[in-house]
Motif scaffolding. Structure first.
Motif, mmCIF file in Angstrom:
data_model
loop_
_atom_site.group_PDB
_atom_site.id
_atom_site.type_symbol
_atom_site.label_atom_id
_atom_site.label_comp_id
_atom_site.label_asym_id
_atom_site.label_seq_id
_atom_site.Cartn_x
_atom_site.Cartn_y
_atom_site.Cartn_z
ATOM 1 N N LYS A 116 -0.157 -9.480 -5.272
ATOM 2 C CA LYS A 116 -1.239 -9.643 -4.298
ATOM 3 C C LYS A 116 -1.186 -8.504 -3.302
ATOM 4 O O LYS A 116 -0.132 -7.906 -3.074
ATOM 5 N N ALA A 117 -2.325 -8.221 -2.714
ATOM 6 C CA ALA A 117 -2.419 -7.230 -1.645
ATOM 7 C C ALA A 117 -2.889 -7.970 -0.397
ATOM 8 O O ALA A 117 -3.769 -8.822 -0.471
ATOM 9 N N THR A 118 -2.279 -7.637 0.734
ATOM 10 C CA THR A 118 -2.656 -8.290 1.975
ATOM 11 C C THR A 118 -3.004 -7.256 3.036
ATOM 12 O O THR A 118 -2.533 -6.123 3.007
ATOM 13 N N ALA A 119 -3.839 -7.677 3.950
ATOM 14 C CA ALA A 119 -4.168 -6.903 5.146
ATOM 15 C C ALA A 119 -4.078 -7.881 6.302
ATOM 16 O O ALA A 119 -4.828 -8.862 6.342
ATOM 17 N N ALA A 120 -3.135 -7.641 7.184
ATOM 18 C CA ALA A 120 -2.819 -8.600 8.245
ATOM 19 C C ALA A 120 -2.422 -9.902 7.560
ATOM 20 O O ALA A 120 -1.510 -9.905 6.754
ATOM 21 N N HIS A 121 -3.130 -10.976 7.816
ATOM 22 C CA HIS A 121 -2.789 -12.262 7.206
ATOM 23 C C HIS A 121 -3.779 -12.655 6.114
ATOM 24 O O HIS A 121 -3.832 -13.814 5.709
ATOM 25 N N ARG A 122 -4.536 -11.714 5.625
ATOM 26 C CA ARG A 122 -5.586 -11.984 4.632
ATOM 27 C C ARG A 122 -5.178 -11.445 3.264
ATOM 28 O O ARG A 122 -4.726 -10.312 3.143
ATOM 29 N N ILE A 123 -5.334 -12.262 2.233
ATOM 30 C CA ILE A 123 -5.156 -11.779 0.866
ATOM 31 C C ILE A 123 -6.434 -11.038 0.498
ATOM 32 O O ILE A 123 -7.518 -11.621 0.520
ATOM 33 N N VAL A 124 -6.308 -9.749 0.181
ATOM 34 C CA VAL A 124 -7.487 -8.925 -0.099
ATOM 35 C C VAL A 124 -7.584 -8.519 -1.562
ATOM 36 O O VAL A 124 -8.576 -7.924 -1.974
ATOM 37 N N GLY A 125 -6.576 -8.849 -2.342
ATOM 38 C CA GLY A 125 -6.615 -8.545 -3.767
ATOM 39 C C GLY A 125 -5.486 -9.245 -4.486
ATOM 40 O O GLY A 125 -4.490 -9.621 -3.873
ATOM 41 N N ALA A 126 -5.658 -9.427 -5.784
ATOM 42 C CA ALA A 126 -4.624 -10.070 -6.590
ATOM 43 C C ALA A 126 -4.848 -9.734 -8.053
ATOM 44 O O ALA A 126 -5.941 -9.339 -8.464
ATOM 45 N N GLY A 127 -3.801 -9.896 -8.816
ATOM 46 C CA GLY A 127 -3.904 -9.684 -10.253
ATOM 47 C C GLY A 127 -2.723 -10.307 -10.954
ATOM 48 O O GLY A 127 -1.726 -10.657 -10.325
ATOM 49 N N ARG A 128 -2.857 -10.453 -12.252
ATOM 50 C CA ARG A 128 -1.748 -10.988 -13.029
ATOM 51 C C ARG A 128 -1.702 -10.264 -14.360
ATOM 52 O O ARG A 128 -2.695 -9.728 -14.841
ATOM 53 N N ALA A 129 -0.512 -10.235 -14.952
ATOM 54 C CA ALA A 129 -0.315 -9.589 -16.243
ATOM 55 C C ALA A 129 0.751 -10.338 -17.019
ATOM 56 O O ALA A 129 1.674 -10.908 -16.438
#
Length: 74
Positions: free
Chosen positions: A22-35
Motif C-alpha cells: 500500500k501507499a500512504t500520504a499522511a493517514h490516507r491510503i492512496v494506492g494498493a496492489g497485490r501479487a
C-alpha cells in the motif's frame, strides 16, 4: 470496473499467499496492489491509485515493490 463489494472472507481468500503493498500520504491510503507468484509468472492484481493522485508515480512505485518481492525465477 464495479466497486469493490467483496465480503471480508473473500478478500482474505484473495490475499492468502499473496504479497500486498500500500501507499500512504499522511493517514490516507492512496494506492494498493497485490501479487502472487505461480511458477515463473508473477500475477499482479488490483493495482489501484486514488484518482486525484494518479500521474504522480504512485502506481509505478507499487508495481516496482511488487516486482521486487518476486522470487528471482519469476
Amino acid at each position: 470496473m464495479p466497486p469493490l463489494t467483496e465480503p471480508l472472507s473473500g478478500v482474505l481468500a484473495a490475499i492468502t499467499g499473496a504479497t500486498v503493498v500500500k501507499a500512504t500520504a499522511a493517514h490516507r491510503i492512496v494506492g494498493a496492489g497485490r501479487a502472487v507468484c505461480h511458477g515463473s509468472t508473477l500475477h499482479i492484481g488490483r493495482l489501484v491509485v486514488a484518482p486525484d493522485l494518479q500521474g504522480r508515480g504512485i502506481g509505478t512505485g507499487l508495481l516496482a515493490a511488487l516486482e521486487a518481492s518476486a522470487p528471482p525465477a519469476a
